[in-house]
Enzyme design. Structure first.
Site, PDB file in Angstrom:
ATOM      1  N   CYS A  10       0.859  -1.188   0.000  1.00  0.00           N
ATOM      2  CA  CYS A  10       0.000   0.000   0.000  1.00  0.00           C
ATOM      3  C   CYS A  10       0.893   1.236   0.000  1.00  0.00           C
ATOM      4  O   CYS A  10       2.085   1.140  -0.309  1.00  0.00           O
ATOM      5  CB  CYS A  10      -1.025  -0.014   1.130  1.00  0.00           C
ATOM      6  N   CYS A  84      -4.380  -0.877  -1.609  1.00  0.00           N
ATOM      7  CA  CYS A  84      -4.781   0.528  -1.622  1.00  0.00           C
ATOM      8  C   CYS A  84      -5.879   0.698  -2.664  1.00  0.00           C
ATOM      9  O   CYS A  84      -6.282  -0.258  -3.312  1.00  0.00           O
ATOM     10  CB  CYS A  84      -3.587   1.431  -1.911  1.00  0.00           C
ATOM     11  N   CYS A  92       2.273   1.120  -8.074  1.00  0.00           N
ATOM     12  CA  CYS A  92       3.077   0.013  -7.568  1.00  0.00           C
ATOM     13  C   CYS A  92       3.959  -0.542  -8.675  1.00  0.00           C
ATOM     14  O   CYS A  92       3.544  -0.632  -9.825  1.00  0.00           O
ATOM     15  CB  CYS A  92       2.188  -1.096  -7.026  1.00  0.00           C
TER      16      CYS A  92
END
Length: 142
Positions: A10, A84, A92
């Site tokens: 996250c 998230c 990411c």
């Protein structure tokens, strides 16, 4: 049998990914090895520490970790799971050594407003939503 390696990611590794890591290790640590990291190292959220302790899981000594350290070290994972919201999960990195990448969207406890009790109640709800996904994930291997 080698454990299935799972990385939860996250934003700051301060709440959602910490909860997911702890829950998977608690519920199925015999089959899975979970860890977590954030796009940026943050500070562990005190509300998250509290709601996890309510269910008997102590994460108060956990450190926040930077996901790019895992990426640079080419550490292999069977699963990389972003926890998230969808917009942030796009930031990411791609893990070339991950067998599969999943995206689970959860509200960010650090963005909550209201009284302390209202924030705690919503953090409990997020914790419980994460636990539901973790249990479904575990069951998918049965």
């Amino acid at each position: 049998m080698e454990k299935i390696k799972v990385l939860f990611v996250c934003i700051h590794n301060s709440a959602r990914s910490q909860m997911a890591e702890a829950l998977l290790n608690q519920l199925a640590g015999d089959k899975f090895e979970a860890t977590s990291a954030g796009l940026e190292k943050g500070t562990l959220n005190p509300l998250v520490i509290k709601v996890m302790s309510e269910i008997g899981i102590d994460i108060s000594k956990n450190l926040t970790k930077d996901v790019f350290e895992f990426y640079k070290n080419s550490r292999p994972f069977n699963y990389v799971i972003t926890v998230c919201d969808a917009a942030m999960s796009e930031r990411c990195p791609v893990f070339p050594n991950a067998s599969k990448t999943l995206h689970w969207s959860f509200e960010d406890p650090s963005s909550l407003t209201g009284t302390e009790e209202e924030k705690l109640e919503t953090t409990r709800k997020i914790r419980d939503e994460i636990e539901v996904e973790i249990r479904k994930f575990i069951e998918s291997f049965s």
